[in-house]
Write a protein that holds these residues in place. Structure first.
Motif, PDB file in Angstrom:
ATOM      1  N   PRO A  34       0.813  -1.220  -0.080  1.00  0.00           N
ATOM      2  CA  PRO A  34       0.146   0.235  -0.190  1.00  0.00           C
ATOM      3  C   PRO A  34       0.978   1.861  -0.054  1.00  0.00           C
ATOM      4  N   ALA A  35       1.767   1.129   0.615  1.00  0.00           N
ATOM      5  CA  ALA A  35       2.934   2.482   1.049  1.00  0.00           C
ATOM      6  C   ALA A  35       3.544   2.989  -1.038  1.00  0.00           C
ATOM      7  N   GLN A  36       3.984   1.468  -1.158  1.00  0.00           N
ATOM      8  CA  GLN A  36       4.330   1.995  -3.002  1.00  0.00           C
ATOM      9  C   GLN A  36       3.425   1.881  -3.781  1.00  0.00           C
ATOM     10  N   LEU A  37       2.509   1.578  -3.416  1.00  0.00           N
ATOM     11  CA  LEU A  37       0.879   2.354  -4.236  1.00  0.00           C
ATOM     12  C   LEU A  37       0.820   3.805  -4.015  1.00  0.00           C
ATOM     13  N   SER A  38       0.635   3.917  -3.011  1.00  0.00           N
ATOM     14  CA  SER A  38       0.586   5.507  -2.677  1.00  0.00           C
ATOM     15  C   SER A  38       1.509   6.621  -3.328  1.00  0.00           C
ATOM     16  N   TYR A  39       3.247   6.328  -2.726  1.00  0.00           N
ATOM     17  CA  TYR A  39       4.637   6.863  -4.172  1.00  0.00           C
ATOM     18  C   TYR A  39       4.156   6.607  -5.609  1.00  0.00           C
ATOM     19  N   LEU A  40       3.707   5.308  -5.788  1.00  0.00           N
ATOM     20  CA  LEU A  40       3.249   5.505  -7.189  1.00  0.00           C
ATOM     21  C   LEU A  40       2.063   6.358  -7.485  1.00  0.00           C
ATOM     22  N   LEU A  41       1.121   7.638  -7.152  1.00  0.00           N
ATOM     23  CA  LEU A  41       0.160   7.352  -7.673  1.00  0.00           C
ATOM     24  C   LEU A  41       0.219   9.064  -7.221  1.00  0.00           C
ATOM     25  N   SER A  42       1.511   9.721  -6.245  1.00  0.00           N
ATOM     26  CA  SER A  42       1.786  10.805  -5.996  1.00  0.00           C
ATOM     27  C   SER A  42       2.904  10.628  -6.773  1.00  0.00           C
TER      28      SER A  42
END
Length: 59
Positions: A34-42
């Protein structure tokens, strides 16, 4: 895409600057946290996120 057991939602996002750094999939699914997804979307490079210092106030 997000599913909450009652239905699915599809969200879109466009970066003002830069580009999304998407994981490469060689014919198979890619698992990210989930943290990596957050980074990706940011728009942050999720493979090597860098901590940045933000000012707490201007003046």
């Amino acid at each position: 895409m997000w599913h909450d057991s009652q239905g699915a939602c599809l969200f879109t996002k466009r970066l003002e600057r830069g580009r999304f750094i998407w994981p490469s999939a060689a014919g198979e699914a890619v698992t990210i946290s989930p943290a990596q997804l957050s980074y990706l979307l940011s728009g942050i490079d999720w493979r090597n996120p860098q901590e940045t210092v933000r000012p707490t106030r201007v003046g």
